[in-house]
Design an enzyme around this catalytic site. Sequence first.
Site, PDB file in Angstrom:
ATOM      1  N   ASN A   1       1.871  23.505 -14.346  1.00  0.00           N
ATOM      2  CA  ASN A   1       0.726  24.411 -14.447  1.00  0.00           C
ATOM      3  C   ASN A   1      -0.316  23.981 -13.417  1.00  0.00           C
ATOM      4  O   ASN A   1      -0.781  22.837 -13.439  1.00  0.00           O
ATOM      5  CB  ASN A   1       0.141  24.356 -15.866  1.00  0.00           C
ATOM      6  CG  ASN A   1       1.078  24.974 -16.887  1.00  0.00           C
ATOM      7  OD1 ASN A   1       1.399  26.155 -16.822  1.00  0.00           O
ATOM      8  ND2 ASN A   1       1.554  24.169 -17.830  1.00  0.00           N
TER       9      ASN A   1
ATOM     10  N   GLU B   1      14.236  21.714 -16.441  1.00  0.00           N
ATOM     11  CA  GLU B   1      13.267  22.648 -15.863  1.00  0.00           C
ATOM     12  C   GLU B   1      11.902  21.966 -15.917  1.00  0.00           C
ATOM     13  O   GLU B   1      11.327  21.795 -16.995  1.00  0.00           O
ATOM     14  CB  GLU B   1      13.244  23.951 -16.674  1.00  0.00           C
ATOM     15  CG  GLU B   1      12.273  24.981 -16.110  1.00  0.00           C
ATOM     16  CD  GLU B   1      12.138  26.231 -16.994  1.00  0.00           C
ATOM     17  OE1 GLU B   1      12.584  26.192 -18.164  1.00  0.00           O
ATOM     18  OE2 GLU B   1      11.561  27.230 -16.521  1.00  0.00           O
TER      19      GLU B   1
ATOM     20  N   ARG C   1       6.967  19.839 -19.315  1.00  0.00           N
ATOM     21  CA  ARG C   1       5.773  20.092 -18.489  1.00  0.00           C
ATOM     22  C   ARG C   1       5.405  18.814 -17.740  1.00  0.00           C
ATOM     23  O   ARG C   1       5.481  17.724 -18.302  1.00  0.00           O
ATOM     24  CB  ARG C   1       4.614  20.564 -19.374  1.00  0.00           C
ATOM     25  CG  ARG C   1       4.936  21.847 -20.118  1.00  0.00           C
ATOM     26  CD  ARG C   1       3.758  22.377 -20.928  1.00  0.00           C
ATOM     27  NE  ARG C   1       4.180  23.552 -21.678  1.00  0.00           N
ATOM     28  CZ  ARG C   1       4.525  23.540 -22.981  1.00  0.00           C
ATOM     29  NH1 ARG C   1       4.444  22.418 -23.673  1.00  0.00           N
ATOM     30  NH2 ARG C   1       4.910  24.648 -23.576  1.00  0.00           N
TER      31      ARG C   1
ATOM     32  N   HIS D   1      13.615  11.678 -25.732  1.00  0.00           N
ATOM     33  CA  HIS D   1      13.923  11.268 -24.364  1.00  0.00           C
ATOM     34  C   HIS D   1      14.996  12.176 -23.767  1.00  0.00           C
ATOM     35  O   HIS D   1      15.635  12.942 -24.481  1.00  0.00           O
ATOM     36  CB  HIS D   1      14.424   9.814 -24.330  1.00  0.00           C
ATOM     37  CG  HIS D   1      15.633   9.553 -25.175  1.00  0.00           C
ATOM     38  ND1 HIS D   1      15.586   8.916 -26.409  1.00  0.00           N
ATOM     39  CD2 HIS D   1      16.950   9.844 -25.006  1.00  0.00           C
ATOM     40  CE1 HIS D   1      16.797   8.834 -26.922  1.00  0.00           C
ATOM     41  NE2 HIS D   1      17.646   9.386 -26.096  1.00  0.00           N
TER      42      HIS D   1
END
Lengths: 210, 210
Positions: free
Chosen positions: B101, B97, B35, B134
């Site tokens: 948000n 990916e 994210r 990581h």
Amino acid sequence: MSSSSDFASLDVSRFQTGKRPEGTEDFIMQQTMLRIKDPVKSLEFYCDVLGFRLVMYLEFPHWGFNVYFVCPSNVSDIPEGQAAQWEYCMNTPGTIELTWNYGSESEEGPVYNTGNADSTGTQDGAKIKGGFGHIGITVPDVYEACERFKKLGCTFHKTPNSGGMKGLAFIKDPDGYLVEILPRGPFVTKSIDCDGIPAEGGDEYKDNSK
Amino acid sequence: MSSSSDFASLDVSRFQTGKRPEGTEDFIMQQTMLRIKDPVKSLEFYCDVLGFRLVMYLEFPHWGFNVYFVCPSNVSDIPEGQAAQWEYCMNTPGTIELTWNYGSESEEGPVYNTGNADSTGTQDGAKIKGGFGHIGITVPDVYEACERFKKLGCTFHKTPNSGGMKGLAFIKDPDGYLVEILPRGPFVTKSIDCDGIPAEGGDEYKDNSK
């Protein structure tokens, strides 16, 4: 500053076109490192369940940790000898480096925060805005793969037909990290999944992030 | 139960040999989901600094998020059209990916916990036993790559000659996630690194896990 709704349809086309910058042409995305509680349980999951192989491992007893590199490689490709295995590993994209700090296997319960709404390791038990979300594997047939995971006793976070996104699934590894199961090609759905859930109807999409 | 010291030299040879289990032969380790606070800053870092390209993105305005798949691909390989891009992406190992948000880009300071000893998101500011460590890229020459990262203004967690492990480096992405810089082949050291630190002497190895 533009609002979020403008931002959502951001023009990102320049990142899809053009050459890679000079000096980066041979960079490889080689690893994702995850800390694990118990190497045997993790190796059983990644190798026996997900079908990965151990391509390289290194022991650092003086520093109190070992690392295990796993990836969906064909075993015939893994060379013998540590130097050759290192070079093979460093040239293989998309490996997982499982890091085991000695002693964690004897701790009670989950040891590491998985990045998804649990709170292992905090003092107050509060939720964490976890950055890491999941790893994801692609498979020829999501429903068949999930039937197999079900038979092997995997913990499902989402079966292919449950939730709002049909045709993809999430299982959990031994530390609770999410593993997304995705199709290698277009999304397809089947009428019934491994949990007997029909593709039609069911819950809406739910955001698991915080 | 064996002690940790026995455990450290665990026999894991069975995971290195033998065929992949039936039904897993075509599984690919396709993605690692992280994210991110701000997609522009992250795309600039992954594409302009690390040399990745954006191979696929999807917008979900009704659910309030977008995802951006990046990997060190050659741009000539990226097909046109969403269906072809999806299939290309799902067949490419080791993509990242990036999940954004909507609204996070307007928040003050760091938004997500990176897994490494910071405490974003907890109520009490306590350290978290972060599981994610990581991502790591391999490069033809770690010192040359780091000279370039230095010129581009990257934040270093460790330059090649600092700390106890010589010849590898860590930089940070815009959210603070660690990116390890490793050689594609055997470890080599050079006498001076991008921060002017000599290979001889210096600090010992320090464990960053918690």
